[in-house]
Design a protein around this motif. Structure first.
Motif, mmCIF file in Angstrom:
data_model
loop_
_atom_site.group_PDB
_atom_site.id
_atom_site.type_symbol
_atom_site.label_atom_id
_atom_site.label_comp_id
_atom_site.label_asym_id
_atom_site.label_seq_id
_atom_site.Cartn_x
_atom_site.Cartn_y
_atom_site.Cartn_z
ATOM 1 N N SER A 103 50.729 -11.895 -102.146
ATOM 2 C CA SER A 103 51.785 -12.467 -101.304
ATOM 3 C C SER A 103 52.306 -13.759 -101.918
ATOM 4 C CB SER A 103 51.237 -12.757 -99.897
ATOM 5 O OG SER A 103 50.802 -11.574 -99.273
ATOM 6 N N CYS A 104 53.606 -13.888 -102.002
ATOM 7 C CA CYS A 104 54.227 -15.075 -102.578
ATOM 8 C C CYS A 104 55.540 -15.354 -101.852
ATOM 9 C CB CYS A 104 54.485 -14.864 -104.065
ATOM 10 S SG CYS A 104 55.001 -16.364 -104.930
ATOM 11 N N ASN A 145 59.289 -17.209 -101.435
ATOM 12 C CA ASN A 145 60.455 -17.781 -102.100
ATOM 13 C C ASN A 145 60.984 -18.916 -101.212
ATOM 14 O OD1 ASN A 145 63.183 -18.341 -102.863
ATOM 15 N ND2 ASN A 145 63.324 -16.348 -103.876
ATOM 16 N N ASP A 146 60.715 -20.156 -101.613
ATOM 17 C CA ASP A 146 61.073 -21.305 -100.786
ATOM 18 C C ASP A 146 62.569 -21.379 -100.501
ATOM 19 O OD1 ASP A 146 58.420 -21.734 -101.369
ATOM 20 O OD2 ASP A 146 58.627 -23.892 -101.561
ATOM 21 N N GLN A 147 63.392 -21.112 -101.499
ATOM 22 C CA GLN A 147 64.836 -21.212 -101.315
ATOM 23 C C GLN A 147 65.349 -20.155 -100.342
ATOM 24 O OE1 GLN A 147 66.836 -23.675 -102.395
ATOM 25 N NE2 GLN A 147 64.908 -24.576 -103.111
ATOM 26 N N ALA A 148 64.771 -18.967 -100.384
ATOM 27 C CA ALA A 148 65.173 -17.917 -99.452
ATOM 28 C C ALA A 148 64.810 -18.302 -98.023
ATOM 29 C CB ALA A 148 64.513 -16.593 -99.836
ATOM 30 N N VAL A 149 63.658 -18.933 -97.863
ATOM 31 C CA VAL A 149 63.240 -19.396 -96.530
ATOM 32 C C VAL A 149 64.227 -20.431 -96.004
ATOM 33 C CG1 VAL A 149 61.473 -20.693 -95.267
ATOM 34 C CG2 VAL A 149 60.802 -18.878 -96.860
ATOM 35 N N LYS A 150 64.563 -21.416 -96.836
ATOM 36 C CA LYS A 150 65.504 -22.459 -96.409
ATOM 37 C C LYS A 150 66.866 -21.864 -96.061
ATOM 38 C CE LYS A 150 63.263 -26.067 -99.176
ATOM 39 N NZ LYS A 150 63.399 -26.970 -100.348
ATOM 40 N N GLY A 151 67.297 -20.873 -96.839
ATOM 41 C CA GLY A 151 68.574 -20.237 -96.579
ATOM 42 C C GLY A 151 68.593 -19.502 -95.259
ATOM 43 N N ARG A 152 67.512 -18.807 -94.959
ATOM 44 C CA ARG A 152 67.417 -18.074 -93.691
ATOM 45 C C ARG A 152 67.424 -19.030 -92.505
ATOM 46 N NH1 ARG A 152 68.720 -14.433 -90.039
ATOM 47 N NH2 ARG A 152 66.968 -13.738 -88.726
ATOM 48 N N VAL A 153 66.720 -20.142 -92.630
ATOM 49 C CA VAL A 153 66.690 -21.126 -91.536
ATOM 50 C C VAL A 153 68.077 -21.721 -91.314
ATOM 51 C CG1 VAL A 153 65.809 -23.383 -90.824
ATOM 52 C CG2 VAL A 153 64.243 -21.673 -91.762
ATOM 53 N N VAL A 195 50.523 -21.165 -96.791
ATOM 54 C CA VAL A 195 50.700 -20.983 -95.346
ATOM 55 C C VAL A 195 50.701 -19.492 -95.000
ATOM 56 C CG1 VAL A 195 52.326 -21.256 -93.425
ATOM 57 C CG2 VAL A 195 51.925 -23.163 -94.998
ATOM 58 N N TYR A 196 51.435 -18.712 -95.779
ATOM 59 C CA TYR A 196 51.510 -17.264 -95.533
ATOM 60 C C TYR A 196 50.138 -16.606 -95.718
ATOM 61 C CZ TYR A 196 53.517 -12.539 -95.574
ATOM 62 O OH TYR A 196 53.819 -11.225 -95.289
ATOM 63 N N ARG A 197 49.466 -16.954 -96.798
ATOM 64 C CA ARG A 197 48.165 -16.337 -97.073
ATOM 65 C C ARG A 197 47.132 -16.721 -96.019
ATOM 66 N NH1 ARG A 197 47.812 -17.176 -103.723
ATOM 67 N NH2 ARG A 197 49.463 -15.655 -104.223
ATOM 68 N N ALA A 198 47.123 -17.994 -95.614
ATOM 69 C CA ALA A 198 46.181 -18.427 -94.575
ATOM 70 C C ALA A 198 46.485 -17.726 -93.257
ATOM 71 C CB ALA A 198 46.254 -19.947 -94.409
#
Length: 317
Positions: free
Chosen positions: A17-18, A20-28, A201-204
């Motif tokens: 699991s990995c 994509n920080d930029q994709a997360v920011k874009g979705r928000v 965060v995702y893995r935890a």
């Protein structure tokens, strides 16, 4: 609703699991710009948000009297005038839970019982907020809280194990904590501000759910970084992926820094868009907060009467 019984640790899933920080920011940013609650629905959404609050006191000077006041406020979160204006029957609008330290669980349980309020008591545990005690002591603290009447236990994970990617050891610890909780629901606090990056965060989140967590929670509220929408999005995506693979629904609880009505409407929008309408109920969505209720009550009063009230005009009880 069936509780999450957990699954065997799937290290392959966790390690591949990995995020994509930029994709997360874009979705928000897309959510904030294109998904808003219409003003005509604010009253209903704010009233519903009250039902999702874990009304919390975690102060060093907590005592039976201020816990009793907290219980009264949880059972009667807004004034009778507001209740009547909203068309809600008296006693139907309460907070989701009352959250206290283990030493105050008995006070909270007795306080709610005295006023006839059917509201669960939640307790932080396992060396909250740092978790820097032995596993034996952390497990005993859970058992103590359960014995005194806590129906929900907010445990903190061992951040050292998460940062070192020691997922087997973290999973094993969480299994022991889940067992100590018994019939009480376990809410696992990830302390996301101390996990360094969104992939951790995702893995935890996955490991906590695999170990049987009924909820995953962002923060203790004591870290420098607490609940943020990008972090919330990542945890929601983990919840959705886990549900698709196992069929179990796991709840979500943001905590720390959620203080205004605007904040809570944004979080509820995230829930609806990412996880569906079921996540607008307190069975699957909770908000850890202490000051938030005051702001919601002031906003409800303003929209119903047109008057602006000072915070001290909306007392705790």
């Amino acid at each position: 609703m069936e509780r999450n019984s957990g699954i065997p640790l799937d290290l392959g899933w966790v390690n591949r699991s990995c995020i994509n920080d930029q994709a997360v920011k874009g979705r928000v940013q897309d959510l904030l710009s294109s998904r808003t609650v219409q003003s005509g629905h604010h009253l209903n959404w704010l009233a519903r948000s009250i039902q999702c609050i874990d009304l919390t006191t975690l102060a060093g000077d907590d005592c039976p009297s201020n816990v009793s006041r907290l219980c009264s406020k949880a059972a009667n979160p807004v004034s009778n005038d507001i209740i009547k204006a909203l068309g809600i029957d008296h006693g139907l609008l309460t907070t989701g839970a009352v959250c206290v330290y283990p030493a105050r669980v008995a006070n909270a349980y007795q306080g709610l019982e005295k006023i006839g309020a059917n509201i669960p008591v939640a307790s932080v545990a396992t060396g909250f907020p740092t978790g820097q005690t032995s596993l034996t002591l952390r497990l005993e603290e859970i058992k103590f809280a359960v014995q005194n009447g806590a129906k929900e236990i907010d445990i903190v994970i061992n951040r050292e194990l998460a940062l070192a990617q020691k997922w087997e050891e973290l999973y094993t610890e969480l299994l022991e904590m889940r067992k100590a909780c018994g019939e009480s629901h376990m809410k696992s606090i990830l302390a996301v501000g101390e996990l360094c990056n969104l992939t951790n965060v995702y893995r935890a989140s996955l490991v906590a759910m695999m170990a049987g967590s009924d909820f995953i929670k962002t923060s203790t509220g004591k870290e420098t970084v607490n609940a943020t929408l990008p972090i919330g999005l990542v945890m929601c995506r983990a919840i959705r992926a886990y549900n698709r693979k196992t069929g179990f629904q796991v709840g979500f609880k943001p905590a720390g820094g959620i203080r205004t009505s605007k904040d809570v409407l944004q979080w509820m929008t995230l829930m609806k868009e990412e996880l569906g309408d079921e996540y607008l109920t307190n069975h699957l969505f909770r908000i850890g907060a202490s000051a938030l209720l005051n702001d919601i009550e002031r906003n409800l009063a303003n929209q119903l009467t047109g008057d602006y009230f000072l915070p001290e005009e909306m007392p705790m009880a």
